[in-house]
Scaffold this motif. Structure first.
Motif, PDB file in Angstrom:
ATOM      1  N   ASP A 197       3.031  15.873   1.227  1.00 32.58           N
ATOM      2  CA  ASP A 197       3.338  14.572   1.333  1.00 32.58           C
ATOM      3  C   ASP A 197       1.926  13.914   2.022  1.00 32.58           C
ATOM      4  O   ASP A 197       2.027  13.092   2.932  1.00 32.58           O
ATOM      5  CB  ASP A 197       4.540  14.273   2.243  1.00 32.58           C
ATOM      6  CG  ASP A 197       5.796  14.458   1.708  1.00 32.58           C
ATOM      7  OD1 ASP A 197       5.802  14.400   0.350  1.00 32.58           O
ATOM      8  OD2 ASP A 197       6.727  14.989   2.181  1.00 32.58           O
ATOM      9  N   GLY A 198       0.871  14.383   1.593  1.00 36.78           N
ATOM     10  CA  GLY A 198      -0.479  13.656   2.070  1.00 36.78           C
ATOM     11  C   GLY A 198      -0.925  14.227   3.330  1.00 36.78           C
ATOM     12  O   GLY A 198      -1.803  13.759   4.271  1.00 36.78           O
TER      13      GLY A 198
ATOM     14  N   GLY B 273      -1.184  15.082  -2.809  1.00 39.09           N
ATOM     15  CA  GLY B 273      -2.336  14.228  -2.282  1.00 39.09           C
ATOM     16  C   GLY B 273      -3.658  15.261  -2.630  1.00 39.09           C
ATOM     17  O   GLY B 273      -4.781  14.966  -2.054  1.00 39.09           O
ATOM     18  N   LYS B 274      -3.410  16.548  -3.152  1.00 39.41           N
ATOM     19  CA  LYS B 274      -4.724  17.396  -3.110  1.00 39.41           C
ATOM     20  C   LYS B 274      -5.557  17.049  -4.085  1.00 39.41           C
ATOM     21  O   LYS B 274      -6.771  17.157  -4.052  1.00 39.41           O
ATOM     22  CB  LYS B 274      -4.103  18.866  -3.139  1.00 39.41           C
ATOM     23  CG  LYS B 274      -3.228  18.849  -4.571  1.00 39.41           C
ATOM     24  CD  LYS B 274      -2.558  20.339  -4.750  1.00 39.41           C
ATOM     25  CE  LYS B 274      -2.279  20.787  -6.116  1.00 39.41           C
ATOM     26  NZ  LYS B 274      -1.319  19.659  -6.845  1.00 39.41           N
TER      27      LYS B 274
ATOM     28  N   PRO C 157       0.861  -1.273   0.133  1.00 39.60           N
ATOM     29  CA  PRO C 157      -0.007   0.001   0.075  1.00 39.60           C
ATOM     30  C   PRO C 157       0.906   1.394   0.072  1.00 39.60           C
ATOM     31  O   PRO C 157       1.950   1.243   0.759  1.00 39.60           O
ATOM     32  CB  PRO C 157      -0.808  -0.187   1.304  1.00 39.60           C
ATOM     33  CG  PRO C 157      -0.030  -1.081   2.073  1.00 39.60           C
ATOM     34  CD  PRO C 157       0.696  -2.022   1.179  1.00 39.60           C
ATOM     35  N   PHE C 158       0.521   2.281  -0.954  1.00 45.82           N
ATOM     36  CA  PHE C 158       1.182   3.420  -0.977  1.00 45.82           C
ATOM     37  C   PHE C 158       0.395   4.350  -0.474  1.00 45.82           C
ATOM     38  O   PHE C 158      -0.894   5.028  -1.122  1.00 45.82           O
ATOM     39  CB  PHE C 158       1.430   3.741  -2.342  1.00 45.82           C
ATOM     40  CG  PHE C 158       2.205   5.045  -2.800  1.00 45.82           C
ATOM     41  CD1 PHE C 158       3.385   5.053  -2.520  1.00 45.82           C
ATOM     42  CD2 PHE C 158       1.434   6.212  -3.173  1.00 45.82           C
ATOM     43  CE1 PHE C 158       4.121   6.369  -2.510  1.00 45.82           C
ATOM     44  CE2 PHE C 158       2.176   7.345  -3.490  1.00 45.82           C
ATOM     45  CZ  PHE C 158       3.264   7.472  -3.067  1.00 45.82           C
ATOM     46  N   PRO C 159       0.745   5.140   0.846  1.00 40.92           N
ATOM     47  CA  PRO C 159      -0.036   6.273   1.419  1.00 40.92           C
ATOM     48  C   PRO C 159      -0.349   7.698   0.671  1.00 40.92           C
ATOM     49  O   PRO C 159       0.936   7.964   0.286  1.00 40.92           O
ATOM     50  CB  PRO C 159       0.340   6.215   2.776  1.00 40.92           C
ATOM     51  CG  PRO C 159       1.668   5.875   2.636  1.00 40.92           C
ATOM     52  CD  PRO C 159       2.002   5.052   1.490  1.00 40.92           C
ATOM     53  N   VAL C 160      -1.391   8.182   0.143  1.00 38.37           N
ATOM     54  CA  VAL C 160      -1.582   9.242  -0.462  1.00 38.37           C
ATOM     55  C   VAL C 160      -1.995  10.394   0.520  1.00 38.37           C
ATOM     56  O   VAL C 160      -1.283  11.526   0.620  1.00 38.37           O
ATOM     57  CB  VAL C 160      -2.436   9.112  -1.642  1.00 38.37           C
ATOM     58  CG1 VAL C 160      -2.098  10.443  -2.454  1.00 38.37           C
ATOM     59  CG2 VAL C 160      -1.950   8.000  -2.395  1.00 38.37           C
TER      60      VAL C 160
END
Lengths: 406, 234
Positions: B219-220, B47-48, B21-24
């Motif tokens: 960075d999210g 992440g916008k 999983p790649f967190p956004v």
């Protein structure tokens, strides 16, 4: 809502006219071929049915056995092993509707200045019902005419035309082999028989008159052939058995010895002819249906391409509030419009082609409403069936993915 | 906040990739009240845009809660989400996303088809919106016959046609020159004055300056959430 969708589908199709047209062509050819083939097939079946009906239905032909004199054997129907009493006995059997002993021959017939050689058949009134032959004017002769060998006759259309021209034959007297005969009635038009002979070129006279006064016979009361009609087609095998039994008994044929008569089922022969045309038209229809299927696959093909091409459009529509079912409906409607339009054009072409075949070749062609309806609904179903998969694919696109699609 | 239009609490979003999983989005909490004009800023990959997709009910969060007009979006079915996109949210995209085959009028009227508005009314309302953005005379033109700025105005008209309470604009001026951008932003400002909540994603400071509130992403995560300085003085 659906109306608006219909407009959109129409517009989408208009945006790529050539492609829409080519897709439709598959359906056009499919439906056109099915309708054309079914029309021709049904026409052929109808023609066969007509000649069967003209022959008479549920018929047996009973032929006497062969005779042999001095080592020379005649063929079947050559001897005189059947007689009128056999006929009377057969008519008592359950399931038998009519028995007509026949003494066929041909003779020169004269009326006034005209003469004509025609088939003269000595028989009984049952012959008319066995062959479902109607009297158009005048009346038929009766059993009492047969008993008393009166000189009366029924005349077929062709014979009448050749002897009388436009005159009404009823009540006129003709001469058959010098004997005068009173024409009681005229026979209905029967047309060509299954063997191609003109069945209307004939004159019917009472059996006894034919045997005693026209042709003469060594064995009065004996005949070479009889027609036996049963009440229904289903009962024919049963009647065949009981007739066999009865005749073997009456002719005193012992166990293990050959029959001295031949029994033929005319209806079965005719039915097999009808069956083969039916199979033929079924085959034609099946081949044509394949093109319908191919047309349907063509629709699916193009719709899949269309869905891929319009992925971004689908994404936009979803973003502004289209539900899955809206997208499904949109693409399904396109497939339906293409197939229904294609069907309609195909129908027109098929019917047109059938009429063209009829006028060019004179083959009977029947465009039945049911065939048209079946072709149309099958084609429409094919279109919907093959349109559903691409439409569902479109509806299940992920809106974000679809919006990103370039 | 009881009357918040948008209420996000502890939102996480991760994409499944081959490497796991790649967190956004990481633990994003945010509240936007009706009538606000918010700019969401950040570099690409911050992440916008993912947040925007979630706000627009096109995407769903991995964990966390998103309430739009008080309703928990995670509990809504696909049809209800479509209904929200249709009636509550208006989208404005960077690439305009007009349907090329349709006239401007039909483009603007399109959302109304999906909520069953009759044809007559669709036309009237679409034409009304087109004149509001100053393009009534081009109603029968096709998108490729007008300029980019005009296309974006048509897109805004389309976003407005179903009277949404929220406009989500994803880099709406990204494809436009500065003069046209200013026109488009002026349009957003006037819409905001009419009471429509506007959430705008951009990476340009001078575009973000039109908003009353700027939220920066990195960075999210939200790294800053402040009232636009220029707006404080004015």
């Amino acid at each position: 809502m659906t109306l608006a969708m219909l407009g959109e589908a129409w517009r989408a199709m208009g945006a790529n006219r050539l492609r829409t047209l080519l897709t439709m062509l598959g359906m056009v050819i499919g439906v056109g071929a099915v309708v054309l083939m079914m029309s021709i097939g049904q026409g052929a079946q109808y023609a066969i049915k007509q000649s069967i009906a003209a022959m008479g239905s549920n018929l047996f032909i009973l032929l006497s056995g062969s005779s042999s004199s001095g080592g020379v054997r005649s063929g079947s129907g050559g001897g005189y092993t059947l007689n009128v009493a056999d006929g009377e006995a057969i008519s008592e059997l359950p399931g038998v509707a009519a028995v007509a002993p026949i003494h066929p021959g041909s003779a020169q017939v004269i009326y006034g200045p005209n003469n004509w050689n025609t088939s003269v058949i000595g028989t009984t009134p049952d012959y008319l019902s066995a062959r479902s032959w109607n009297i158009t004017s005048g009346s038929a002769f009766t059993a009492s005419d047969v008993r008393s060998s009166t000189r009366v006759a029924l005349i077929g259309r062709t014979a009448a035309q050749n002897l009388f021209g436009d005159e009404d034959p009823v009540g006129k007297t003709i001469r058959i082999r010098q004997s005068p005969f009173l024409i009681l009635g005229t026979l209905a038009l029967k047309g060509q028989g299954m063997d191609g002979r003109d069945q209307d070129d004939t004159i019917l006279i009472p059996l006894s008159t034919a045997q005693r006064q026209v042709f003469g016979t060594q064995f009065p009361g004996s005949v070479r052939m009889m027609m036996v009609q049963t009440t229904t087609q289903e009962i024919m095998p049963q009647v065949e058995r009981s007739m066999n039994e009865l005749l073997r008994q009456r002719h005193r044929i012992r166990e293990g010895m050959d029959n001295d008569f031949y029994l033929r089922n005319l209806t079965a022969a005719a039915d097999s002819a009808a069956e083969s045309t039916r199979v033929m038209s079924l085959l034609l229809g099946a081949i044509a249906s394949v093109s319908l299927l191919v047309g349907g696959i063509g629709i699916m093909n193009i719709m899949l391409v269309s869905v891929t091409e319009r992925t971004r459009e689908i994404g936009i529509r979803m973003a502004i509030g289209a539900r899955q079912r809206d997208i499904l409906l949109q693409f399904l409607l396109e497939a339906i419009i293409i197939s229904v339009l294609g069907c309609s054009i195909g129908l027109l072409l098929g019917i047109g082609g059938a009429l063209l075949v009829e006028s060019l070749t004179g083959t009977a062609v029947i465009i039945s409403v049911s065939a048209v309806l079946v072709a149309f609904s099958v084609a429409a179903t094919v279109g919907i069936f093959f349109g559903y998969y691409p439409a569902r694919k479109a509806a299940q696109l992920d809106p974000i993915e679809a919006l990103r699609y370039q | 906040m009881p009357d918040a239009l948008i209420n996000i609490a502890g939102l996480h979003k991760a994409y499944q990739t081959a490497a796991g999983p790649f967190p956004v989005l990481k633990d994003v909490s945010l509240s936007i009240v009706a009538g606000e004009f918010v700019a969401i800023m950040g570099h690409s990959g911050s992440g916008k845009s993912t947040l925007m997709n979630i706000l627009g009910c096109l995407d769903s969060a991995t964990t966390g809660e998103y309430r739009l007009t008080g309703r928990n979006v995670a509990q809504l079915g696909k049809d209800e989400l479509a209904h929200l996109r249709n009636g509550t949210i208006g989208f404005v995209f960077q690439g305009f996303n007009l349907l090329q085959r349709m006239t401007l009028l039909d483009n603007v009227a399109l959302p109304l088809i999906y909520c069953g508005v009759e044809r007559e009314e669709r036309q009237v309302r679409a034409l009304d919106l087109l004149s509001k953005v100053g393009l009534a005379d081009k109603a029968q033109s096709l998108p490729n016959q007008i300029s980019g700025g005009q296309q974006q105005r048509v897109a805004i008209a389309r976003a407005l046609v179903n009277r949404p309470s929220l406009i989500l604009a994803d880099e709406p001026t990204g494809n436009l020159d500065s003069h046209t951008s200013a026109e488009i932003m002026a349009l957003f400002e006037s819409l905001n004055r009419d009471g429509i909540t506007i959430v705008l994603v951009t990476h340009e400071d001078d575009i973000a300056r039109y908003a009353q509130r700027q939220i920066h992403f990195q960075d999210g995560r939200i790294v800053s959430d402040q009232v636009t300085p220029a707006k404080v003085t004015s």
